[in-house]
Design an enzyme around this catalytic site. Structure first.
Site, PDB file in Angstrom:
ATOM      1  N   HIS A  97      86.122  -5.490  46.977  1.00 31.78           N
ATOM      2  CA  HIS A  97      85.656  -5.272  45.591  1.00 31.78           C
ATOM      3  C   HIS A  97      85.791  -3.800  45.210  1.00 31.78           C
ATOM      4  O   HIS A  97      86.361  -3.445  44.184  1.00 31.78           O
ATOM      5  CB  HIS A  97      84.189  -5.714  45.476  1.00 31.78           C
ATOM      6  CG  HIS A  97      83.547  -5.430  44.148  1.00 31.78           C
ATOM      7  ND1 HIS A  97      83.335  -6.384  43.184  1.00 31.78           N
ATOM      8  CD2 HIS A  97      83.050  -4.274  43.628  1.00 31.78           C
ATOM      9  CE1 HIS A  97      82.763  -5.837  42.116  1.00 31.78           C
ATOM     10  NE2 HIS A  97      82.570  -4.548  42.372  1.00 31.78           N
ATOM     11  N   GLU A  98      85.265  -2.915  46.054  1.00 32.22           N
ATOM     12  CA  GLU A  98      85.292  -1.474  45.727  1.00 32.22           C
ATOM     13  C   GLU A  98      86.722  -0.960  45.617  1.00 32.22           C
ATOM     14  O   GLU A  98      87.029  -0.127  44.763  1.00 32.22           O
ATOM     15  CB  GLU A  98      84.509  -0.668  46.765  1.00 32.22           C
ATOM     16  CG  GLU A  98      83.032  -1.004  46.844  1.00 32.22           C
ATOM     17  CD  GLU A  98      82.336  -0.981  45.477  1.00 32.22           C
ATOM     18  OE1 GLU A  98      81.405  -1.775  45.284  1.00 32.22           O
ATOM     19  OE2 GLU A  98      82.753  -0.202  44.587  1.00 32.22           O
ATOM     20  N   HIS A 130      88.082  -1.423  42.284  1.00 36.72           N
ATOM     21  CA  HIS A 130      87.736  -0.314  41.367  1.00 36.72           C
ATOM     22  C   HIS A 130      88.643   0.877  41.616  1.00 36.72           C
ATOM     23  O   HIS A 130      89.164   1.482  40.685  1.00 36.72           O
ATOM     24  CB  HIS A 130      86.284   0.136  41.596  1.00 36.72           C
ATOM     25  CG  HIS A 130      85.247  -0.812  41.110  1.00 36.72           C
ATOM     26  ND1 HIS A 130      85.303  -1.444  39.894  1.00 36.72           N
ATOM     27  CD2 HIS A 130      84.102  -1.254  41.696  1.00 36.72           C
ATOM     28  CE1 HIS A 130      84.245  -2.224  39.736  1.00 36.72           C
ATOM     29  NE2 HIS A 130      83.503  -2.134  40.819  1.00 36.72           N
ATOM     30  N   HIS A 161      84.550  -4.273  36.163  1.00 38.11           N
ATOM     31  CA  HIS A 161      83.922  -5.544  36.522  1.00 38.11           C
ATOM     32  C   HIS A 161      84.443  -6.695  35.667  1.00 38.11           C
ATOM     33  O   HIS A 161      84.793  -6.533  34.520  1.00 38.11           O
ATOM     34  CB  HIS A 161      82.398  -5.417  36.385  1.00 38.11           C
ATOM     35  CG  HIS A 161      81.800  -4.706  37.561  1.00 38.11           C
ATOM     36  ND1 HIS A 161      80.711  -3.886  37.484  1.00 38.11           N
ATOM     37  CD2 HIS A 161      82.191  -4.670  38.866  1.00 38.11           C
ATOM     38  CE1 HIS A 161      80.425  -3.391  38.669  1.00 38.11           C
ATOM     39  NE2 HIS A 161      81.309  -3.851  39.527  1.00 38.11           N
TER      40      HIS A 161
END
Lengths: 89, 566
Positions: free
Chosen positions: B294-295, B298, B304
């Protein structure tokens, strides 16, 4: 019938206190993740923006958009998550 | 999906990353692997490649930290914020930070990689039994040197497979001592320390000297957390002390008493009321792989998503068989486009490509596996009992302790092996309790303890819990498998068997049933059941009971002489 055990809440040394009221929890959450900008507004206006902010958060999380701090919304605010704001800023 | 304002993205496809420091919660090789797999999630669907740097400045600098860790966004203790990352760009842009007040695992409880011992660094198998007792954590039982150890299979007594668990008495990580173990007691600022300490640091990491006197030698390392260590609180790294007294009452296990958030905690001394030393009890933890994937989304330019099943959804939820959601793929390909061109690996020969006039032997498996005999002195004929026997690609396979032998299906009955299980099926543990080949899909199902793996050629799914198939969690292990017609397989355990609908991946209604009710005349505690050349074999120790298609036992014999042809 025994009286329900009265739970005693203890402050644990080194614990990052998170005992907040629901309103405090919501306020912190909405600001931290970009739903509520941190500029302070007058009383009335801040109420409107808080309701709007709650609705935006509910939409982001796929919750029913009530604008209220209902149970499922507060639950969602307590769940572990990524620290990056939801509202690009 | 969302991208950051201005569609921030890297202006090159060969992105670099560097791991600045490690968490004490998992072995550094497990952390390296989790990050590598997290990057692969994105490189699998884009032209991006990820290269790890070990010094200097990389695009994506990865670090662990607690609370105020050096940027304007402090973490918040256990749970709550897990991690954050910055969109692509210079300096702190693109970096990823992980909250080390969390308990980092692979998402399903302690991920404990062993060292030394005789299991080649295999992971601990929890629970495991040792001298009749079941253990769900590492133990120092059976040792006088106080080193924590674990079995790497379910039954230490049977398999004798073990390794040592993370401990500062074995090694340290980071620091300047190349992983040397702690020396106790050691002197620091004139004071003597008998264990790891956070003294002298503001980041809460536990460290020790690797010589007797830090003041003189300045040699140190960080202490790995033991799997029984508490998380957070004011005793990071210390184990629970049971029993402990809290508000005058004695507790023999973790409790949520005294807290409003329901989290389980324990005292790390015998009396919390006096010492006020405590910490949170180890739980499932958070999957470093999932949070990192997930990170890194980014760090590549994705913000998101509001799709609940998307990886880029803000909230954490553990998924066992992870795959990117369509929304994630669309988002990252909006920024970098799809993966271009085939993988550099050469295409593998498939069955139809081989010339039919070739040697009439059964077609070589479509996946070319290079398996080398490992230890010719290991003689199958000297074994009285196998972990499992099954038919794979028409050949009888005998499994034992990480090795297997296979009986050619030609009449000459030549036994090949021993061959190495881990060479052919790298994800599998040493002990396989049962296995079967799904005749429709050619998928291979392997069972060990309460977990199972599914191999399709070289790719593997698992380990997954057998509960995913609808088997009860009371089953210690699956001991046999019988294909029954198209897409149904009987799974045996103890005195019962269940029928699995392979396509639905679910147990049919009306099961379990008693083995001896349906298969009269065979032992109801067979440790192996398999199908071979039209007969059903029930094995117990050195013997087998053979049953014909009319469910009559038509032969009892020796595995060694009749099946292994010793």
């Amino acid at each position: 019938w025994s009286l329900p055990l009265k739970s005693v809440f203890v402050t644990f040394p080194g614990d990052i206190i998170k005992n907040m009221t629901d309103t405090e929890l919501a306020e912190t959450y909405l600001k931290r993740f970009g739903y509520l900008d941190t500029v302070h507004r007058s009383g009335f206006q801040s109420m409107v923006s808080t309701t709007k902010a709650v609705m935006r958060m509910q939409r982001q999380m796929g919750l029913e958009e009530t604008g209220q701090l209902d149970k499922s919304t507060l639950e969602a605010m307590k769940r572990p998550r990524c620290g990056v704001p939801d509202v690009a800023n | 999906y969302q991208t950051f304002e201005g569609d921030l993205k890297w202006d090159h496809n060969d992105v670099t990353y560097r791991i600045i420091n490690y968490s004490p919660d998992m072995d550094s090789t497990l952390i390296d692997d989790a990050f590598a797999r997290a990057f692969k999630v994105w490189s699998d669907v884009t032209p991006l490649s990820f290269t790890r740097l070990f010094e200097g400045t990389a695009d994506i600098m990865i670090s662990f930290g607690r609370a105020d860790h050096g940027d304007p966004y402090p973490f918040d203790g256990k749970d709550g914020l897990l991690a954050h990352a910055y969109p692509p760009g210079e300096g702190i842009q693109g970096d990823a930070h992980f909250d080390d007040d969390e308990y980092w695992t692979l998402g399903t409880g302690p991920a404990v990689k062993t060292s030394y011992g005789n299991a080649d660094g295999a992971m601990c198998h929890f629970p495991f039994t040792f001298e009749g007792k079941s253990y769900t954590t590492c133990t120092t039982e059976g040792r006088t040197d106080n080193l924590p150890w674990c079995a790497t299979t379910a039954d230490y007594g049977r398999d004798q497979k073990y390794g040592f668990c993370p401990s500062e008495l074995l090694y340290t990580f980071g620091g300047n001592a190349n992983g040397a173990k702690c020396v106790f007691p050691f002197v620091f600022l004139g004071k003597e320390y008998k264990g790891c300490t956070t003294e002298g640091r503001s980041d809460g990491y536990r460290w020790c000297a690797t010589t007797e006197n830090f003041d003189n030698d300045k040699a140190y390392g960080f202490c790995p957390s033991r799997d029984t260590a508490v998380i957070g609180g004011n005793s990071e790294g210390e184990p629970c002390h049971f029993p402990f007294v809290f508000l005058g009452k004695e507790y023999d296990s973790c409790t949520s008493e005294g807290r409003g958030d329901g989290k389980l905690w324990c005292g790390t001394t015998d009396n919390y009321d006096e010492d006020k030393k405590w910490g949170f009890c180890p739980d499932k933890g958070y999957s470093l792989f999932l949070v990192a994937a997930h990170e890194f989304g980014h760090a590549l330019g994705l913000d998101h998503s509001n799709i609940r099943d998307a990886l880029m959804y803000p909230m954490y939820s553990y998924v066992e068989d992870f795959s990117l959601n369509k929304d994630d793929v669309e988002g990252i390909q909006y920024l970098y486009g799809p993966k271009t061109g085939p993988d550099p690996t050469p295409p593998k020969p498939t069955a139809e490509e081989t010339d039919p006039t070739d040697d009439p032997r059964p077609t070589e498996p479509s996946t070319t596996t290079t398996t080398r005999p490992v230890d010719p002195t290991k003689d199958a004929c000297k074994l009285t009992k196998f972990d499992t026997i099954t038919v794979i690609e028409n050949e009888l396979h005998f499994f034992k302790d990480g090795h297997y032998w296979k009986m050619s299906s030609r009449s000459d009955g030549k036994l090949q092996g021993p061959l190495s299980v881990s060479e052919r099926w790298p994800a599998l543990p040493a002990v396989i309790d049962s296995a079967f080949e799904d005749l429709l899909t050619k998928k291979l199902y392997f069972f060990s303890g309460a977990r199972f793996w599914v191999y399709t050629g070289q790719s593997v799914l698992g380990p997954r819990s057998i509960e995913k198939l609808g088997l009860p969690n009371t089953i210690q292990k699956v001991e046999g498998a019988l294909q029954r017609g198209k897409g149904k397989v009987l799974l045996f355990s103890g005195e019962n068997f269940w029928r699995l609908d392979v396509k639905a991946q679910k147990i049919d209604n009306g099961y379990p049933r008693y083995t001896d009710v349906v298969f009269g005349g065979v032992p109801n505690d067979a440790h192996d059941v398999f199908q071979y050349r039209g007969h059903i074999y029930f094995c117990r120790d050195r013997f087998y009971w053979r049953m014909n298609s009319r469910r009559q036992v038509d032969r009892v014999g020796y595995v060694k002489y009749d099946l292994l042809m010793c």
